[in-house]
Scaffold this active site. Structure first.
Site, PDB file in Angstrom:
ATOM      1  N   GLN A   1      11.581  -0.045  -2.124  1.00  0.00           N
ATOM      2  CA  GLN A   1      11.263  -1.440  -1.886  1.00  0.00           C
ATOM      3  C   GLN A   1      12.059  -1.977  -0.693  1.00  0.00           C
ATOM      4  O   GLN A   1      13.147  -1.495  -0.394  1.00  0.00           O
ATOM      5  CB  GLN A   1      11.612  -2.280  -3.120  1.00  0.00           C
ATOM      6  CG  GLN A   1      10.792  -1.934  -4.348  1.00  0.00           C
ATOM      7  CD  GLN A   1       9.388  -2.515  -4.290  1.00  0.00           C
ATOM      8  OE1 GLN A   1       8.894  -2.882  -3.239  1.00  0.00           O
ATOM      9  NE2 GLN A   1       8.730  -2.594  -5.433  1.00  0.00           N
TER      10      GLN A   1
ATOM     11  N   GLU B   1       6.179   4.108 -12.104  1.00  0.00           N
ATOM     12  CA  GLU B   1       5.642   2.750 -12.229  1.00  0.00           C
ATOM     13  C   GLU B   1       4.262   2.725 -12.859  1.00  0.00           C
ATOM     14  O   GLU B   1       3.976   1.871 -13.702  1.00  0.00           O
ATOM     15  CB  GLU B   1       5.590   2.106 -10.842  1.00  0.00           C
ATOM     16  CG  GLU B   1       5.185   0.646 -10.859  1.00  0.00           C
ATOM     17  CD  GLU B   1       5.234   0.019  -9.484  1.00  0.00           C
ATOM     18  OE1 GLU B   1       5.543  -1.185  -9.395  1.00  0.00           O
ATOM     19  OE2 GLU B   1       4.966   0.715  -8.498  1.00  0.00           O
TER      20      GLU B   1
ATOM     21  N   GLY C   1       0.788  -1.228   0.000  1.00  0.00           N
ATOM     22  CA  GLY C   1       0.000   0.000   0.000  1.00  0.00           C
ATOM     23  C   GLY C   1       0.819   1.276   0.000  1.00  0.00           C
ATOM     24  O   GLY C   1       0.330   2.319   0.431  1.00  0.00           O
TER      25      GLY C   1
ATOM     26  N   THR D   1       1.885   3.129  -2.616  1.00  0.00           N
ATOM     27  CA  THR D   1       1.309   4.118  -3.517  1.00  0.00           C
ATOM     28  C   THR D   1      -0.005   4.648  -2.974  1.00  0.00           C
ATOM     29  O   THR D   1      -0.273   5.859  -3.038  1.00  0.00           O
ATOM     30  CB  THR D   1       1.100   3.508  -4.915  1.00  0.00           C
ATOM     31  OG1 THR D   1       2.355   3.043  -5.427  1.00  0.00           O
ATOM     32  CG2 THR D   1       0.521   4.534  -5.870  1.00  0.00           C
TER      33      THR D   1
ATOM     34  N   ARG E   1      16.363  -1.846   0.466  1.00  0.00           N
ATOM     35  CA  ARG E   1      16.923  -2.634  -0.629  1.00  0.00           C
ATOM     36  C   ARG E   1      18.020  -1.891  -1.398  1.00  0.00           C
ATOM     37  O   ARG E   1      17.898  -0.712  -1.685  1.00  0.00           O
ATOM     38  CB  ARG E   1      15.792  -3.008  -1.590  1.00  0.00           C
ATOM     39  CG  ARG E   1      16.176  -3.969  -2.692  1.00  0.00           C
ATOM     40  CD  ARG E   1      14.926  -4.397  -3.447  1.00  0.00           C
ATOM     41  NE  ARG E   1      15.250  -5.202  -4.603  1.00  0.00           N
ATOM     42  CZ  ARG E   1      14.341  -5.685  -5.435  1.00  0.00           C
ATOM     43  NH1 ARG E   1      13.069  -5.461  -5.218  1.00  0.00           N
ATOM     44  NH2 ARG E   1      14.705  -6.397  -6.474  1.00  0.00           N
TER      45      ARG E   1
ATOM     46  N   ARG F   1      15.318  12.035  12.109  1.00  0.00           N
ATOM     47  CA  ARG F   1      16.509  12.814  12.460  1.00  0.00           C
ATOM     48  C   ARG F   1      16.188  13.963  13.398  1.00  0.00           C
ATOM     49  O   ARG F   1      17.005  14.333  14.244  1.00  0.00           O
ATOM     50  CB  ARG F   1      17.165  13.324  11.174  1.00  0.00           C
ATOM     51  CG  ARG F   1      18.464  14.076  11.365  1.00  0.00           C
ATOM     52  CD  ARG F   1      19.184  14.236  10.040  1.00  0.00           C
ATOM     53  NE  ARG F   1      19.788  12.985   9.597  1.00  0.00           N
ATOM     54  CZ  ARG F   1      20.099  12.720   8.334  1.00  0.00           C
ATOM     55  NH1 ARG F   1      19.822  13.596   7.394  1.00  0.00           N
ATOM     56  NH2 ARG F   1      20.661  11.567   8.008  1.00  0.00           N
TER      57      ARG F   1
ATOM     58  N   GLY G   1      22.799   0.909   1.472  1.00  0.00           N
ATOM     59  CA  GLY G   1      22.734   1.444   2.825  1.00  0.00           C
ATOM     60  C   GLY G   1      22.719   2.951   2.840  1.00  0.00           C
ATOM     61  O   GLY G   1      22.374   3.566   3.857  1.00  0.00           O
TER      62      GLY G   1
END
Length: 509
Positions: A381, A259, A233, A235, A402, A443, A405
């Site tokens: 993702q 996308e 969910g 989007t 994904r 932050r 880092g």
């Protein structure tokens, strides 16, 4: 930082000879040889000006090859904490095998006699920087011209290269001065006083009361990463955010959808706004007459909302930067959404090096947010590792981001969407749609969980703790009013203009 820039500058100019180019065009390249000599002479006779000059200049600021060699020797001595004089510079030039090339000791003595004092060092440094920028722009323009004539040139790559070259020519020679803490404190006090006079959120509202209490809205210059596994969910959530900001609070929002095409996003938002079953909006089931009326009435304000959608596939990050700048300047955009980060194209030279490319994309997103002073929400993702984890009901972690880092490093805030029913772990019907919005990194504030519920048939997230979307009833009731609903007049969702509601009110934002 200067050390990092030198190789890049040499590589950019190595294949274009400015002298030859100047002869072809009937002009000599921009230069100020007398100023170069004056600066070098000042460095030899006045130790107090060394730090200022070294902080402003790089070897590329010197057009003369001999002057550049001398400055490089001086820079090496400064890095070694050795004082500059004719003897020390001579020894360093000998060590670099450049002593005879610059004219030996007589040339250095001549430079030391060139000026009587270093009084004009700041002005002279500025002249050299300006000449350097001119040469860099000429070099970049020639490279763009040469590549543009190639029949095999890819236009998208060409535009990316052109923007990169021009931007690098400028940024390599622009330095920001350090700011005294007192000035920063005065600016912070002014911002605090403004917030006291206008109680409410300091950023762009999300429309989710519990979330906004923690974040005080999406803050300018922040990069927010929203991550989850496919089909959870992501989007839908950002479309809810875009709708709330634009429809309820009249904040212009830009959505870069790499996308899904624009028409699919529009159908999703129509479903959310009208609360008609998604299958009917997709066209799979015929709408009844009253549903047509309901649809037309409910989407009237959505159709007028300041939402701008760009569905360019595989959008290069350099093109993204230029588009954001144009939208901010021309449309007054206050929030940017990218769906999603991994589908963007990084610098051409990094393609094939996936981790480095994603790192470059995340840095560019953060730089764009800071440069344009707008929050950017980028979807990302999660790796499959989050689904394989035992215990904690497969709760995602920062390490699940994904491919790089650096996403975690560059982000000011990282949010995860965690749905038990998606994981097949809903213990009862009541847990279907139960969602935890996990603030895993913040932050400038606290971390924690925001309880939400996902209404699948309406493609809508609602605030579990404070039913934010009760506001929809007010919105729908006001659809017949040409002016639309006053986004700050209702209190059903927890927002109001009155200060009696404390920090849940937005005030005049």
């Amino acid at each position: 930082m200067a050390e990092d820039k030198k190789p890049r500058q040499r590589s950019r100019t190595s294949d274009i000879n400015l002298d030859t180019l100047g002869l072809e065009m009937g002009n000599i390249p921009p230069q100020a040889l007398d100023v170069e000599e004056a600066v070098l002479g000042a460095l030899l006779i006045e130790p107090n000006c060394v730090d200022e000059a070294m902080g402003e200049l790089t070897p590329s600021c010197f057009y003369s090859k001999t002057n550049k060699m001398i400055f490089e020797a001086m820079s090496a001595l400064v890095a070694e904490h050795i004082s500059l004089d004719v003897i020390s510079v001579s020894q360093k030039l000998k060590a670099q095998d450049n002593f005879d090339a610059v004219g030996g000791a007589p040339a250095l003595v001549k430079l030391s006699l060139k000026v009587a004092s270093a009084a004009n060092i700041e002005y002279n440094c500025r002249i050299l920087k300006e000449k350097c920028i001119q040469r860099e722009l000429i070099t970049a323009s020639c490279k763009i011209l040469r590549e543009s004539y190639k029949e095999s040139a890819n236009v998208n790559d060409l535009m990316e290269m052109a923007q990169t070259e021009i931007y690098a020519a400028i940024q390599n020679n622009v330095k920001r001065e350090a700011q005294q803490i007192g000035t920063a404190i005065n600016e912070a006090l002014e911002a605090l006083q403004a917030a006291q006079n206008n109680p409410g959120l300091s950023g762009v509202p999300s429309g989710f009361v519990t979330l906004d209490r923690i974040t005080q809205g999406w803050q300018p210059s922040d990069l927010i990463i929203l991550a989850a596994r496919p089909s959870v969910g992501k989007t839908a959530f950002v479309l809810n955010i875009a709708r709330n900001a634009a429809v309820d609070f009249n904040y212009p929002v830009a959505i870069f959808s790499l996308e899904m095409p624009t028409i699919q996003l529009a159908k999703r938002m129509m479903t959310t706004e009208s609360r008609i079953d998604a299958q009917k909006i997709k066209g799979g089931v015929k709408l009844e007459d009253y549903e047509w009326t309901q649809l037309e009435t409910s989407i009237a304000n959505l159709a007028k909302a300041p939402i701008y959608i760009d569905d360019t596939p595989s959008l290069p990050v350099s093109e993204f930067r230029s588009k954001v700048k144009r939208l901010v300047n021309q449309k007054g955009v206050r929030l940017v959404i990218v769906d999603y980060l991994q589908l963007m194209q990084g610098p051409a030279e990094l393609r094939g090096l996936r981790e480095q490319e994603v790192a470059a994309i995340s840095r560019a997103l953060k730089a764009t947010a800071k440069e344009q002073n707008v929050p950017i929400i980028a979807l990302s993702q999660l790796s499959r590792q989050s689904e394989l984890r035992d215990g904690s009901r497969r709760r995602p972690q920062l390490s699940d981001l994904r491919e790089s880092g650096s996403i975690e490093q560059d982000a000011d805030m990282v949010l995860f969407i965690h749905r038990l029913d998606y994981q097949g772990m809903a213990a009862s019907a009541e847990e279907v749609g139960v969602t935890q919005l996990i603030i895993a990194k913040h932050r400038n504030g606290e971390i924690g969980d925001v309880p939400l519920r996902f209404h699948h048939e309406e493609v809508r997230f609602v605030d579990e703790a404070d039913s934010t979307f009760r506001q929809a009833d007010v919105v729908n009731s006001a659809m017949n009013d040409d002016a639309g609903p006053d986004p700050l007049a209702y209190t059903g969702g927890g927002y109001s203009t009155g200060s009696e509601f404390g920090d849940t009110g937005f005030g005049n934002i």
